[in-house]
Motif scaffolding. Structure first.
Motif, PDB file in Angstrom:
ATOM      1  N   ILE A  50       8.845  -2.147  -4.860  1.00 43.73           N
ATOM      2  CA  ILE A  50       9.036  -1.055  -5.599  1.00 43.73           C
ATOM      3  C   ILE A  50       8.165   0.104  -5.457  1.00 43.73           C
ATOM      4  O   ILE A  50       8.524   1.234  -6.049  1.00 43.73           O
ATOM      5  CB  ILE A  50       8.536  -1.578  -7.239  1.00 43.73           C
ATOM      6  N   PHE A  51       7.260  -0.019  -4.381  1.00 39.46           N
ATOM      7  CA  PHE A  51       6.660   1.263  -3.948  1.00 39.46           C
ATOM      8  C   PHE A  51       6.988   1.256  -2.413  1.00 39.46           C
ATOM      9  O   PHE A  51       6.051   0.955  -1.589  1.00 39.46           O
ATOM     10  CB  PHE A  51       5.279   1.267  -4.294  1.00 39.46           C
ATOM     11  N   PRO A  52       8.217   1.783  -1.964  1.00 44.88           N
ATOM     12  CA  PRO A  52       8.401   1.740  -0.564  1.00 44.88           C
ATOM     13  C   PRO A  52       7.701   2.599   0.389  1.00 44.88           C
ATOM     14  O   PRO A  52       7.765   2.618   1.657  1.00 44.88           O
ATOM     15  CB  PRO A  52       9.825   2.046  -0.601  1.00 44.88           C
ATOM     16  N   ARG A  53       7.196   3.690  -0.218  1.00 45.76           N
ATOM     17  CA  ARG A  53       6.334   4.646   0.712  1.00 45.76           C
ATOM     18  C   ARG A  53       5.103   3.742   1.177  1.00 45.76           C
ATOM     19  O   ARG A  53       4.618   4.443   2.290  1.00 45.76           O
ATOM     20  CB  ARG A  53       5.682   5.958  -0.013  1.00 45.76           C
ATOM     21  N   ALA A  54       4.334   2.974   0.447  1.00 45.05           N
ATOM     22  CA  ALA A  54       3.195   2.317   0.931  1.00 45.05           C
ATOM     23  C   ALA A  54       3.527   1.454   2.155  1.00 45.05           C
ATOM     24  O   ALA A  54       4.459   0.732   2.084  1.00 45.05           O
ATOM     25  CB  ALA A  54       2.877   1.660  -0.168  1.00 45.05           C
ATOM     26  N   SER A  55       2.612   1.357   2.900  1.00 45.43           N
ATOM     27  CA  SER A  55       2.914   0.744   4.188  1.00 45.43           C
ATOM     28  C   SER A  55       2.067  -0.710   4.195  1.00 45.43           C
ATOM     29  O   SER A  55       1.327  -0.960   3.313  1.00 45.43           O
ATOM     30  CB  SER A  55       2.169   1.663   5.577  1.00 45.43           C
ATOM     31  N   VAL A  56       2.463  -1.383   5.087  1.00 51.43           N
ATOM     32  CA  VAL A  56       1.757  -2.703   5.237  1.00 51.43           C
ATOM     33  C   VAL A  56       0.339  -2.582   5.620  1.00 51.43           C
ATOM     34  O   VAL A  56      -0.592  -3.324   5.196  1.00 51.43           O
ATOM     35  CB  VAL A  56       2.138  -3.454   6.437  1.00 51.43           C
ATOM     36  N   TRP A  57      -0.055  -1.332   6.137  1.00 49.88           N
ATOM     37  CA  TRP A  57      -1.436  -1.215   6.234  1.00 49.88           C
ATOM     38  C   TRP A  57      -2.133  -0.951   4.960  1.00 49.88           C
ATOM     39  O   TRP A  57      -3.273  -1.610   4.743  1.00 49.88           O
ATOM     40  CB  TRP A  57      -1.852  -0.027   7.250  1.00 49.88           C
ATOM     41  N   HIS A  58      -1.538  -0.288   4.113  1.00 50.08           N
ATOM     42  CA  HIS A  58      -2.006  -0.022   2.750  1.00 50.08           C
ATOM     43  C   HIS A  58      -2.217  -1.339   2.117  1.00 50.08           C
ATOM     44  O   HIS A  58      -3.510  -1.617   1.396  1.00 50.08           O
ATOM     45  CB  HIS A  58      -1.191   0.848   1.939  1.00 50.08           C
TER      46      HIS A  58
END
Length: 194
Positions: free
Chosen positions: A70-78
């Motif tokens: 639902i928040f595709p901008r956020a990365s796996v790192w985040h």
């Protein structure tokens, strides 16, 4: 490039589900236990990665599974950073500010914090701002509901009382983490442009 990010998110989710499931098998060694917190410091983290039972596990994993999509901008790192930073902050808050909490297990405090953190960061993006504000409004509404009406239905489903203080602390630390992230990003960008 989009497929690469999707694949990374799916692998990340599978890893989190697997680690939490493995810890669940020996959960009594991983719960947050106030009296053991500094003697067994892994409990700062693992108390949030284990659950009271398997229904509790599946409900939290379902909620966690939705977050990266639902928040595709956020990365796996985040998401990894949030899973590493929020648990000890919440655990230490229990220890120092709520010492009557003897034991705790569950990802829900971290989930509330992660949703709040990611939504706060997404407020800076014009296209995602309305959705992020809606998510924050829903989290706030849920906190108000839990602290006035209660969470008896969920407590009965998982077979344990809901520690609403974990949800509140998660949101507080999630907003704090997002604020720190945004400040670091702002000063890093400013320094890079000078």
């Amino acid at each position: 490039m989009k497929d690469h990010h999707l694949t990374r998110k799916i692998i990340f989710l599978a890893a989190v589900f697997s680690i939490c499931a493995c810890l669940q098998v020996f959960k009594e060694y991983f719960f947050y236990i106030h009296a053991l917190l500094f003697a067994e410091p892994w409990r700062l983290w693992t108390g949030h990665w284990v659950h009271v039972g398997w229904i509790h596990y599946f409900l939290n994993m379902l909620a966690f599974m939705c977050l990266p999509f639902i928040f595709p901008r956020a990365s796996v790192w985040h998401f990894t950073a949030l899973l590493l930073v929020l648990p000890p902050l919440i655990s230490l808050s229990f220890y120092y500010f709520l010492p009557d909490i003897d034991a705790y297990a569950g990802l829900s405090g971290v989930l509330h914090g992660a949703y709040a953190a990611v939504a706060c960061v997404h407020l800076i993006y014009k296209r995602e701002r309305n959705f992020a504000a809606l998510v924050l409004f829903l989290i706030l509404s849920k906190l108000i509901w839990e602290n006035t009406v209660g969470s008896m239905g969920t407590a009965q489903l998982i077979g344990s009382p809901i520690l609403v203080e974990a949800h509140l602390l998660g949101v507080i630390w999630g907003i704090g983490t997002a604020s720190a992230y945004l400040l670091i990003e702002h000063f890093t960008d400013r320094y890079m442009h000078e």
